[in-house]
Design an enzyme around this catalytic site. Structure first.
Site, PDB file in Angstrom:
ATOM      1  N   LEU A  78       0.831  -1.205   0.000  1.00 35.86           N
ATOM      2  CA  LEU A  78       0.000   0.000   0.000  1.00 35.86           C
ATOM      3  C   LEU A  78       0.870   1.261   0.000  1.00 35.86           C
ATOM      4  O   LEU A  78       0.394   2.354  -0.297  1.00 35.86           O
ATOM      5  CB  LEU A  78      -0.876  -0.001   1.260  1.00 35.86           C
ATOM      6  CG  LEU A  78      -2.273   0.545   1.122  1.00 35.86           C
ATOM      7  CD1 LEU A  78      -3.079  -0.193   0.077  1.00 35.86           C
ATOM      8  CD2 LEU A  78      -2.979   0.486   2.471  1.00 35.86           C
ATOM      9  N   SER A  79       2.138   1.105   0.339  1.00 34.45           N
ATOM     10  CA  SER A  79       3.027   2.243   0.519  1.00 34.45           C
ATOM     11  C   SER A  79       3.918   2.445  -0.711  1.00 34.45           C
ATOM     12  O   SER A  79       4.761   1.596  -1.020  1.00 34.45           O
ATOM     13  CB  SER A  79       3.890   2.000   1.765  1.00 34.45           C
ATOM     14  OG  SER A  79       5.102   2.738   1.732  1.00 34.45           O
ATOM     15  N   PRO A  80       3.748   3.579  -1.418  1.00 38.29           N
ATOM     16  CA  PRO A  80       4.574   3.807  -2.613  1.00 38.29           C
ATOM     17  C   PRO A  80       6.047   3.989  -2.270  1.00 38.29           C
ATOM     18  O   PRO A  80       6.927   3.578  -3.032  1.00 38.29           O
ATOM     19  CB  PRO A  80       3.977   5.078  -3.222  1.00 38.29           C
ATOM     20  CG  PRO A  80       3.301   5.778  -2.083  1.00 38.29           C
ATOM     21  CD  PRO A  80       2.816   4.691  -1.158  1.00 38.29           C
TER      22      PRO A  80
END
Lengths: 183, 226
Positions: B15-17
């Site tokens: 979910l974390s770029p």
């Protein structure tokens, strides 16, 4: 004559240690890259809820108005006090001590200290802080790079390599060799 | 025989770029530096809950900034990041629980596939703005990574087991014990010291701690060790 230097505005507050890191890296690179570094004393309290540096940043604002060539050194001495020697920067004597250590005479320092309660200086600091906010700042340091026709706002001391990329310059780490300095 | 490789644990959530940026840099450097990269699928929602932190994008100006900065970083890092149209739906509503449980299962059963499956999940959510919460979405990513349909289905079946749920929770707790308040977190074990570094922007500092050469986020492949 080569291409025009690109202007970099550094919005900073001496209360912010990451502002210090960013400041030192850009001070080193201003002698190496084709840039013009414009230091912008800003109030972090105006950007987020914080406290403690109002007098110091007003003082730097005054320095920037009267003796801008001293701004880098006086800024550094304030950081050295608060973020290296854990000394006060809120009292008048503290600010005078930093100014004199930077090379200002006692008279000059006193004169600038006298200015910090004037409407002009208060207004100027507020305006610079508003400019940082308009650029989208939510903290400091903020580096605004004017490259070609674009304006890039970068937050933090950890965006200097990205800055090099945007400038088309070489990144040589946070402590570049001085030999590469342009004349 | 040379010195032993230093272990780097990368705690990440798809979910974390910024986890993706960190992941790609470390995957590139694992062939160049004397390191052993240990991928640790973690639940960012669990880190936020435990630390009291909030996703930065919830602050409007930070959200604006992240969007603009990622569009610059994608070029610098050469990672094809594209902001999802309905960012809050993706991050806050849908989340990554199934995806990270799936990666936990992959790590338990076929760890050699973890890098590829992780990458395909990021490509879905953070490059093509595709779903990663539905079973079909996760299966599609797994198959694109090279797992057979049977393998993928088998791993999908595991995500509701107590074992996988527990494992993901444990890894998330380990990250919290290291002091995580967000992701990515890189934990470097160097000599007798342990260094926890937060963010994709601490890789040059990591190189410094490892005594290795930093060649930017896209190092030349020619330097790869055999």
């Amino acid at each position: 004559m080569g291409p025009l230097p690109r202007t970099l505005e550094l919005f900073y507050d001496v209360l912010s240690p990451y502002s210090w890191l960013c400041f030192e890296v850009l001070c080193r690179y201003q002698k190496i890259w084709n840039i013009k570094l414009q230091l912008q004393p800003t109030l972090i309290a105006g950007i987020m809820k914080d406290s403690g540096s109002l007098s110091a940043m007003r003082f730097l604002t005054a320095v920037n108005m009267e003796t801008p060539e001293m701004l880098e050194k006086v800024s550094r001495e304030l950081w050295m006090r608060v973020w290296s020697r854990d000394e006060d920067i809120s009292e008048p004597q503290s600010i005078l001590a930093a100014a004199e250590k930077a090379g200002l005479s006692a008279e000059q320092a006193q004169g600038l200290l006298g200015m910090i309660s004037t409407a002009e200086v208060k207004k100027k600091l507020m305006e610079v802080t508003e400019v940082a906010c308009k650029y989208g700042a939510f903290g400091l340091p903020v580096t605004v790079a004017h490259v070609d026709d674009q304006t890039h706002m970068l937050f933090g001391s950890d965006r200097m390599e990205l800055l090099a990329y945007l400038l088309g310059e070489k990144w040589m780490g946070p402590v570049p060799p001085a030999l590469n300095a342009r004349l």
